[in-house]
Design a protein around this motif. Structure first.
Motif, PDB file in Angstrom:
ATOM      1  N   GLY A 164     -14.660 -26.047  -0.069  1.00 45.92           N
ATOM      2  CA  GLY A 164     -13.753 -24.985   0.350  1.00 45.92           C
ATOM      3  C   GLY A 164     -14.119 -24.556   1.751  1.00 45.92           C
ATOM      4  N   PRO A 165     -13.276 -23.764   2.403  1.00 43.46           N
ATOM      5  CA  PRO A 165     -13.589 -23.314   3.761  1.00 43.46           C
ATOM      6  C   PRO A 165     -14.891 -22.539   3.864  1.00 43.46           C
ATOM      7  CG  PRO A 165     -11.281 -22.901   3.238  1.00 43.46           C
ATOM      8  CD  PRO A 165     -11.941 -23.321   1.962  1.00 43.46           C
ATOM      9  N   ARG A 166     -15.302 -21.912   2.751  1.00 41.61           N
ATOM     10  CA  ARG A 166     -16.492 -21.059   2.790  1.00 41.61           C
ATOM     11  C   ARG A 166     -17.654 -21.580   1.965  1.00 41.61           C
ATOM     12  NH1 ARG A 166     -17.387 -17.777   6.524  1.00 41.61           N
ATOM     13  NH2 ARG A 166     -18.550 -16.414   5.125  1.00 41.61           N
ATOM     14  N   HIS A 167     -17.548 -22.796   1.444  1.00 42.32           N
ATOM     15  CA  HIS A 167     -18.635 -23.314   0.620  1.00 42.32           C
ATOM     16  C   HIS A 167     -18.803 -24.816   0.811  1.00 42.32           C
ATOM     17  CE1 HIS A 167     -17.488 -19.584  -1.547  1.00 42.32           C
ATOM     18  NE2 HIS A 167     -18.799 -19.461  -1.665  1.00 42.32           N
ATOM     19  N   LEU A 168     -20.054 -25.246   0.872  1.00 42.66           N
ATOM     20  CA  LEU A 168     -20.401 -26.664   0.942  1.00 42.66           C
ATOM     21  C   LEU A 168     -21.554 -26.928  -0.010  1.00 42.66           C
ATOM     22  CD1 LEU A 168     -20.636 -29.047   3.920  1.00 42.66           C
ATOM     23  CD2 LEU A 168     -22.770 -28.584   2.682  1.00 42.66           C
ATOM     24  N   LEU A 169     -21.470 -28.035  -0.736  1.00 42.25           N
ATOM     25  CA  LEU A 169     -22.547 -28.451  -1.625  1.00 42.25           C
ATOM     26  C   LEU A 169     -23.404 -29.497  -0.935  1.00 42.25           C
ATOM     27  CD1 LEU A 169     -20.582 -28.929  -4.987  1.00 42.25           C
ATOM     28  CD2 LEU A 169     -21.698 -26.851  -4.130  1.00 42.25           C
ATOM     29  N   ALA A 170     -24.710 -29.424  -1.170  1.00 47.67           N
ATOM     30  CA  ALA A 170     -25.634 -30.435  -0.667  1.00 47.67           C
ATOM     31  C   ALA A 170     -26.677 -30.704  -1.742  1.00 47.67           C
ATOM     32  CB  ALA A 170     -26.309 -29.963   0.620  1.00 47.67           C
ATOM     33  N   LEU A 171     -27.046 -31.962  -1.907  1.00 49.26           N
ATOM     34  CA  LEU A 171     -28.133 -32.284  -2.813  1.00 49.26           C
ATOM     35  C   LEU A 171     -29.443 -32.073  -2.065  1.00 49.26           C
ATOM     36  CD1 LEU A 171     -26.830 -35.461  -4.681  1.00 49.26           C
ATOM     37  CD2 LEU A 171     -26.401 -33.042  -5.126  1.00 49.26           C
ATOM     38  N   GLY A 172     -30.387 -31.385  -2.727  1.00 48.66           N
ATOM     39  CA  GLY A 172     -31.650 -31.060  -2.076  1.00 48.66           C
ATOM     40  C   GLY A 172     -32.786 -30.985  -3.076  1.00 48.66           C
ATOM     41  N   PRO A 173     -33.971 -30.559  -2.628  1.00 55.33           N
ATOM     42  CA  PRO A 173     -35.153 -30.564  -3.499  1.00 55.33           C
ATOM     43  C   PRO A 173     -35.181 -29.445  -4.533  1.00 55.33           C
ATOM     44  CG  PRO A 173     -35.711 -29.737  -1.314  1.00 55.33           C
ATOM     45  CD  PRO A 173     -34.307 -30.223  -1.241  1.00 55.33           C
ATOM     46  N   LYS A 174     -34.350 -28.399  -4.361  1.00 57.77           N
ATOM     47  CA  LYS A 174     -34.328 -27.328  -5.358  1.00 57.77           C
ATOM     48  C   LYS A 174     -32.978 -26.636  -5.317  1.00 57.77           C
ATOM     49  CE  LYS A 174     -36.521 -23.988  -2.223  1.00 57.77           C
ATOM     50  NZ  LYS A 174     -37.665 -23.052  -2.057  1.00 57.77           N
ATOM     51  N   ASN A 175     -32.642 -25.955  -6.417  1.00 54.70           N
ATOM     52  CA  ASN A 175     -31.418 -25.166  -6.453  1.00 54.70           C
ATOM     53  C   ASN A 175     -31.558 -23.957  -5.546  1.00 54.70           C
ATOM     54  OD1 ASN A 175     -30.289 -26.879  -8.360  1.00 54.70           O
ATOM     55  ND2 ASN A 175     -30.845 -25.592 -10.109  1.00 54.70           N
ATOM     56  N   LEU A 176     -30.567 -23.751  -4.687  1.00 53.72           N
ATOM     57  CA  LEU A 176     -30.617 -22.576  -3.816  1.00 53.72           C
ATOM     58  C   LEU A 176     -29.227 -22.267  -3.273  1.00 53.72           C
ATOM     59  CD1 LEU A 176     -30.373 -23.465  -0.535  1.00 53.72           C
ATOM     60  CD2 LEU A 176     -32.647 -24.346  -1.009  1.00 53.72           C
ATOM     61  N   THR A 177     -29.034 -21.023  -2.894  1.00 50.63           N
ATOM     62  CA  THR A 177     -27.864 -20.614  -2.122  1.00 50.63           C
ATOM     63  C   THR A 177     -28.370 -20.182  -0.758  1.00 50.63           C
ATOM     64  OG1 THR A 177     -28.001 -18.338  -2.939  1.00 50.63           O
ATOM     65  CG2 THR A 177     -26.588 -19.871  -4.160  1.00 50.63           C
ATOM     66  N   GLY A 178     -27.582 -20.446   0.268  1.00 52.59           N
ATOM     67  CA  GLY A 178     -28.026 -20.093   1.608  1.00 52.59           C
ATOM     68  C   GLY A 178     -26.870 -19.934   2.568  1.00 52.59           C
ATOM     69  N   ARG A 179     -27.105 -19.189   3.635  1.00 54.07           N
ATOM     70  CA  ARG A 179     -26.132 -19.022   4.701  1.00 54.07           C
ATOM     71  C   ARG A 179     -26.589 -19.842   5.891  1.00 54.07           C
ATOM     72  NH1 ARG A 179     -22.597 -14.874   4.417  1.00 54.07           N
ATOM     73  NH2 ARG A 179     -22.750 -14.326   6.627  1.00 54.07           N
ATOM     74  N   ILE A 180     -25.651 -20.507   6.552  1.00 58.02           N
ATOM     75  CA  ILE A 180     -26.006 -21.356   7.678  1.00 58.02           C
ATOM     76  C   ILE A 180     -25.248 -20.905   8.917  1.00 58.02           C
ATOM     77  CG2 ILE A 180     -26.605 -23.329   6.241  1.00 58.02           C
ATOM     78  CD1 ILE A 180     -23.907 -24.557   6.930  1.00 58.02           C
ATOM     79  N   SER A 181     -25.819 -21.209  10.066  1.00 55.44           N
ATOM     80  CA  SER A 181     -25.285 -20.739  11.337  1.00 55.44           C
ATOM     81  C   SER A 181     -23.985 -21.435  11.697  1.00 55.44           C
ATOM     82  CB  SER A 181     -26.313 -20.986  12.449  1.00 55.44           C
ATOM     83  OG  SER A 181     -26.454 -22.384  12.655  1.00 55.44           O
ATOM     84  N   LYS A 182     -23.268 -20.854  12.653  1.00 52.42           N
ATOM     85  CA  LYS A 182     -22.040 -21.486  13.157  1.00 52.42           C
ATOM     86  C   LYS A 182     -22.354 -22.855  13.745  1.00 52.42           C
ATOM     87  CE  LYS A 182     -17.678 -21.500  14.607  1.00 52.42           C
ATOM     88  NZ  LYS A 182     -17.665 -22.614  15.567  1.00 52.42           N
ATOM     89  N   ALA A 183     -23.504 -22.999  14.405  1.00 54.36           N
ATOM     90  CA  ALA A 183     -23.885 -24.301  14.972  1.00 54.36           C
ATOM     91  C   ALA A 183     -24.058 -25.344  13.873  1.00 54.36           C
ATOM     92  CB  ALA A 183     -25.175 -24.156  15.783  1.00 54.36           C
ATOM     93  N   ALA A 184     -24.668 -24.953  12.743  1.00 55.83           N
ATOM     94  CA  ALA A 184     -24.838 -25.889  11.628  1.00 55.83           C
ATOM     95  C   ALA A 184     -23.495 -26.241  10.996  1.00 55.83           C
ATOM     96  CB  ALA A 184     -25.779 -25.293  10.584  1.00 55.83           C
ATOM     97  N   VAL A 185     -22.597 -25.261  10.902  1.00 57.20           N
ATOM     98  CA  VAL A 185     -21.248 -25.532  10.392  1.00 57.20           C
ATOM     99  C   VAL A 185     -20.548 -26.555  11.282  1.00 57.20           C
ATOM    100  CG1 VAL A 185     -18.968 -24.529   9.953  1.00 57.20           C
ATOM    101  CG2 VAL A 185     -21.030 -23.279   9.283  1.00 57.20           C
ATOM    102  N   ASP A 186     -20.668 -26.390  12.590  1.00 54.86           N
ATOM    103  CA  ASP A 186     -20.057 -27.338  13.523  1.00 54.86           C
ATOM    104  C   ASP A 186     -20.632 -28.746  13.326  1.00 54.86           C
ATOM    105  OD1 ASP A 186     -18.489 -25.349  14.589  1.00 54.86           O
ATOM    106  OD2 ASP A 186     -19.712 -25.087  16.400  1.00 54.86           O
TER     107      ASP A 186
END
Length: 300
Positions: free
Chosen positions: A244-266
Motif C-alpha cells: 500500500g502507499p503507506r506500508h511495505l513488507l520486508a523479510l528480515g531477522p526478526k518481527n518488527l514495525t518501523g518508520r523509514i525516512s523519505k530517502a529510504a522510501v525513494d
C-alpha cells in the motif's frame, strides 16, 4: 491448453492494487506508469486492468490459481491488522503476509525469465554431453531416422538438438506444463525456507508514499548503493513487497514495525522501477509521476 485454463492471470494481487486506488469514474482507479515509455501520458485505470499477464501459467492454470487463492483470500484481515498497527497480534497474519511476499516473488515476470534461461542452459549442456559422450549412438540414430551419415560435429550437433526438441521434457516446456510444476514447487519451497529463516518487517514512511511495480517482490542486498536486486533468494539480504502507499513488507531477522525516512522510501521506490517489467502503479494523488519519470529515464 485445456478446459481448466484461465487466460488472464494477475501477477500483482488485486487486493494490493486496490490499496493504491481512489474513487473515480466507473469505480476505484489507480495510476499506471509505463517505465518503458516514461514520456507517455498516463491514464487512470481500475485494478482489474492492471498487474495482469496473458497465459503466465499456460497449462492447467486453475491449479496454480487455486494455490495463489489459498493465500490471497486470507490477506484482507492481515492487511486490516497492518493498518491498525497490530500485524503481529495474530501469528496467522504473519504467516499470510510472509507467504504473500513469497507468492509475488515466484509469480513474477522475473521468475519466468529465470525459468526460461535455466531450461535453455540445461538443454545446451545436454546437447554438448550427447555429442561428447555418445557420438556413435547419435550417428546410428541419425542414420536410422534420416538415412544420412553425419560425419561432422556441426551436423551431429544439429541432430542432437533435434532429438532434444522432440523430447517429452521439451514438449512440456513448450506447452507450459513444466513451468506450472516449477512455479508451484518453487512457491512451496521458498515458503518453507522463509518460515525457517526469515521474520516479517512492516515499514511505514515518515513522509511520502510507496509505489508498486508489476514485479513487486524483489530480492535485494543492502550492503552497497544502489541496492543490487534480483539475486537468488538464498543470496539476498531481504525480500521486499509494497502492500500500500503507506506500508511495505520486508523479510528480515526478526518481527518488527518501523518508520523509514523519505530517502529510504525513494530508494525502495527506485527498486520497484528498476525491477518492473513494464509498469509501476501509484495512487493518483501520490505526486510520484515526476520521480518515476526521472528514474525510468535514468535506467533506459
Amino acid at each position: 491448453m485445456n478446459a481448466t485454463h484461465i487466460a488472464t492471470q494477475h501477477l500483482v494481487s488485486q487486493v494490493l492494487l486496490r490499496e493504491f486506488t481512489m474513487p473515480g469514474r466507473g469505480g476505484r482507479q489507480l495510476l499506471p506508469f509505463d517505465v518503458q515509455n516514461p514520456e507517455r501520458r498516463q491514464k487512470l485505470k481500475g485494478p482489474r486492468a492492471c498487474g495482469a499477464a496473458k497465459n503466465f501459467v499456460a497449462f492447467d492454470s486453475a491449479t496454480a490459481e487455486g494455490l495463489w487463492n489459498s493465500v490471497e483470500t486470507r490477506v484482507p484481515p492481515a492487511l486490516t491488522a497492518v493498518k491498525a498497527g497490530s500485524p503481529f497480534a495474530n501469528p496467522e497474519h504473519v504467516e499470510v503476509l510472509r507467504n504473500l511476499v513469497v507468492l509475488h516473488f515466484v509469480r513474477s515476470h522475473h521468475y519466468r525469465s529465470v525459468h526460461t534461461t535455466a531450461f535453455k542452459t540445461v538443454s545446451g549442456k545436454v546437447r554438448s554431453e550427447l555429442i561428447e559422450r555418445f557420438p556413435e549412438p547419435l550417428r546410428r540414430e541419425a542414420l536410422r531416422q534420416t538415412g544420412l551419415h553425419l560425419p561432422g560435429l556441426g551436423s551431429l550437433s544439429s541432430f542432437a538438438e533435434r532429438l532434444i526438441a522432440q523430447s517429452e521434457v521439451t514438449e512440456s516446456f513448450r506447452n507450459g506444463q513444466l513451468f506450472r510444476t516449477s512455479v508451484e514447487d518453487m512457491f512451496n519451497k521458498v515458503c518453507e525456507m522463509a518460515a525457517s529463516k526469515w521474520h516479517l518487517e512492516v515499514l511505514t514512511p515518515e513522509s511520502g508514499q510507496f509505489l508498486i511495480g508489476d514485479t513487486p517482490a524483489v530480492t535485494m542486498r543492502t550492503d552497497v548503493r544502489p541496492f543490487p536486486i534480483n539475486m537468488a533468494f538464498g543470496d539476498a539480504h531481504t525480500l521486499v513487497l509494497p502492500i500500500g502507499p503507506r506500508h511495505l513488507l520486508a523479510l528480515g531477522p526478526k518481527n518488527l514495525t518501523g518508520r523509514i525516512s523519505k530517502a529510504a522510501v525513494d530508494e525502495l521506490n527506485a527498486v520497484q522501477i528498476r525491477a518492473a517489467d513494464r509498469y509501476v502503479y501509484m495512487h493518483p494523488r501520490s505526486g510520484l509521476e515526476t520521480f518515476a519519470r526521472d528514474n525510468a529515464n535514468q535506467h533506459r
